[in-house]
Design a protein around this motif. Sequence first.
Motif, PDB file in Angstrom:
ATOM      1  N   SER A 207      19.118  -6.162  -4.265  1.00  0.00           N
ATOM      2  CA  SER A 207      19.750  -6.417  -3.308  1.00  0.00           C
ATOM      3  C   SER A 207      19.141  -7.549  -3.040  1.00  0.00           C
ATOM      4  CB  SER A 207      19.619  -5.556  -2.247  1.00  0.00           C
ATOM      5  OG  SER A 207      18.352  -5.471  -1.751  1.00  0.00           O
ATOM      6  N   ILE A 208      20.031  -7.889  -1.462  1.00  0.00           N
ATOM      7  CA  ILE A 208      19.641  -9.482  -1.344  1.00  0.00           C
ATOM      8  C   ILE A 208      18.216  -8.800  -0.530  1.00  0.00           C
ATOM      9  CG2 ILE A 208      21.640 -10.295  -1.757  1.00  0.00           C
ATOM     10  CD1 ILE A 208      22.351  -9.926   2.224  1.00  0.00           C
ATOM     11  N   GLU A 209      17.924  -7.684  -0.096  1.00  0.00           N
ATOM     12  CA  GLU A 209      16.730  -7.790   0.779  1.00  0.00           C
ATOM     13  C   GLU A 209      15.231  -7.902   0.134  1.00  0.00           C
ATOM     14  OE1 GLU A 209      17.348  -6.850   3.953  1.00  0.00           O
ATOM     15  OE2 GLU A 209      15.008  -6.514   4.542  1.00  0.00           O
ATOM     16  N   PHE A 210      14.648  -8.072   1.189  1.00  0.00           N
ATOM     17  CA  PHE A 210      12.892  -8.242   0.717  1.00  0.00           C
ATOM     18  C   PHE A 210      11.845  -7.645   0.929  1.00  0.00           C
ATOM     19  CE2 PHE A 210      15.333 -12.018  -0.989  1.00  0.00           C
ATOM     20  CZ  PHE A 210      13.921 -12.323  -2.211  1.00  0.00           C
ATOM     21  N   LEU A 211      11.181  -7.465  -0.091  1.00  0.00           N
ATOM     22  CA  LEU A 211      10.335  -6.323   0.859  1.00  0.00           C
ATOM     23  C   LEU A 211       9.045  -7.581   1.703  1.00  0.00           C
ATOM     24  CD1 LEU A 211       8.228  -5.526  -2.300  1.00  0.00           C
ATOM     25  CD2 LEU A 211       9.147  -3.837  -0.324  1.00  0.00           C
TER      26      LEU A 211
ATOM     27  N   MET B 202       8.900 -11.818  -4.271  1.00  0.00           N
ATOM     28  CA  MET B 202       8.703 -10.458  -4.841  1.00  0.00           C
ATOM     29  C   MET B 202       8.833 -10.816  -5.927  1.00  0.00           C
ATOM     30  SD  MET B 202      11.457  -7.902  -3.554  1.00  0.00           S
ATOM     31  CE  MET B 202      10.511  -6.893  -4.760  1.00  0.00           C
ATOM     32  N   VAL B 203       7.807 -10.124  -6.441  1.00  0.00           N
ATOM     33  CA  VAL B 203       7.972  -9.418  -8.223  1.00  0.00           C
ATOM     34  C   VAL B 203       7.761  -8.006  -8.071  1.00  0.00           C
ATOM     35  CG1 VAL B 203       6.608 -11.933  -8.877  1.00  0.00           C
ATOM     36  CG2 VAL B 203       5.395 -10.160  -7.709  1.00  0.00           C
ATOM     37  N   GLY B 204       7.982  -8.194  -9.588  1.00  0.00           N
ATOM     38  CA  GLY B 204       8.054  -6.718  -9.545  1.00  0.00           C
ATOM     39  C   GLY B 204       7.647  -6.433 -11.208  1.00  0.00           C
ATOM     40  N   ILE B 205       6.745  -5.250 -11.241  1.00  0.00           N
ATOM     41  CA  ILE B 205       6.861  -4.655 -12.443  1.00  0.00           C
ATOM     42  C   ILE B 205       7.316  -3.516 -12.717  1.00  0.00           C
ATOM     43  CG2 ILE B 205       5.260  -6.030 -13.304  1.00  0.00           C
ATOM     44  CD1 ILE B 205       2.851  -3.700 -12.843  1.00  0.00           C
TER      45      ILE B 205
END
Lengths: 298, 186
Positions: A54-58, A102-105
């Motif tokens: 989504s266009i939302e960020f942490l 943001m990044v993610g794994i």
Amino acid sequence: MKNNPIKIMLATCCILFSTKMQAQDLLDLLGDEKPKKEFVKNAFKSTRVINGHSIEFLSPGTMDLRILHRFGMLNQGYKNFFGLDQASMRLGFDFGLRNNMMVGIGRSTYKKELDAFIKYAPIRQSTGHHSFPISVVTIAGITANSAPFANQTIQNFTTSKIAYYFQMAIGSKISEAFTLQVTPTMVHNNIVPLSTDPNDVYSVGVGGRLKFTKRMALTWDYFYLITGKTADVNYNPLAIGIDVETGGHVFQLHFSNSTGMNERAFLNETTNTWGKGEIRWGFNLSRVFQIKKNKKAE
Amino acid sequence: MKKSILILAFSSLVSISFAQEKYFTKTGKVSFDATANKSPEIIKGTNKSTTMVLDSKTGDMQFVLQTKGFEFERALMQEHFNENYIESTKFPKAEFKGAITNNATVNYTKDGTYNVTVKGKLTIHGVTNDATTDGKITVKAGKVTAEASFVALLADYKVAIPTVVADKVATSAKVNVVCALEALKK
């Protein structure tokens, strides 16, 4: 008689000044402030619509623990407990680095696949001075199959297990309750099973949410596959769900026809269709932890 | 006619000298603590961009803040504060309009600390209530600091706390106001 106009003026002056004093708001003395530029937040409850980004960020300094489940198909009936006997899952960790990065794994049980992404918003929706009506988010991701090669008798390359995806999410929080976004996406597979299969799969997603209470929202996430052969063999993934925020957690409860939980999987390998009742129940559980405390709060 | 011009000139003079007796800040600090007993998390927000104006002549005092300006230790608290409790998009401001009831006891030209009572109307979450509290005015080298703390019942301002978080969020908030004011020159 000569005094009269002066008296009248004096009286008007007095009235004018006294009313001015009465009505004057102390805060108005400081003058009107220009509305400051302010970024629009909370377009979605979570950083995913359902399947897609989504266009939302942490927020910076937070970690999002995400536990995703997709069950079997509902039309299997009671013998598989409407699909609940078969669960596929993805465990993921996302990290908020900056307000727009943001990044993610993650790792999925499906194909034992690892995935990672970086998400960055060059343009964010804002209000006030120099406002802008939309957010533009770019996402780049990589997936790697960690299962052993199917055919051990031939020479295999590690790169064959890797796929990439590139996505843009262009969206707007149109009102407090309604958010809509469009996500053109390209998935690149380093290797495909048949020479007739395309390596690059293009699709366009449409996702949105409609908030119906402060803590609940209806969400939908649809991708239209453009690329020829992949689109012919597979179906367009559609997920419809409800976001429930309980305070510490966000639950995204939904029905969808896809089982993959990363972009490569659900865009390349959605083999079921809503039309035949091949619908799966699933949920995303998101729990945000604060790793680095906000210093501005002190 | 000459007289009236004189009067006008005089009254504008008066209003100028009047304005110099007003004090203001745009960087006042308002914080609140709504931590429930035994809560594992501290629920505290701080706003450092509160605007306050104090009229030393009449004792009239007003302050206003943007609720989105509250900063919390945890980002999720900040989100919930704005989205679920205070509804910052719907009600962007919190405001107080009132006066120091015993303003005559404060000497703004002499250094010292003066205990005051402030009475007025407090607006939070779009709901206005009468509010009275004890505070302190400190005068030091021409600088005036206004301080007050009071308790606001969340229910009075129609801020609902769901039962799921009742063990963390208290039913009232301890509010603390500290504003270092400067003379308003206009």
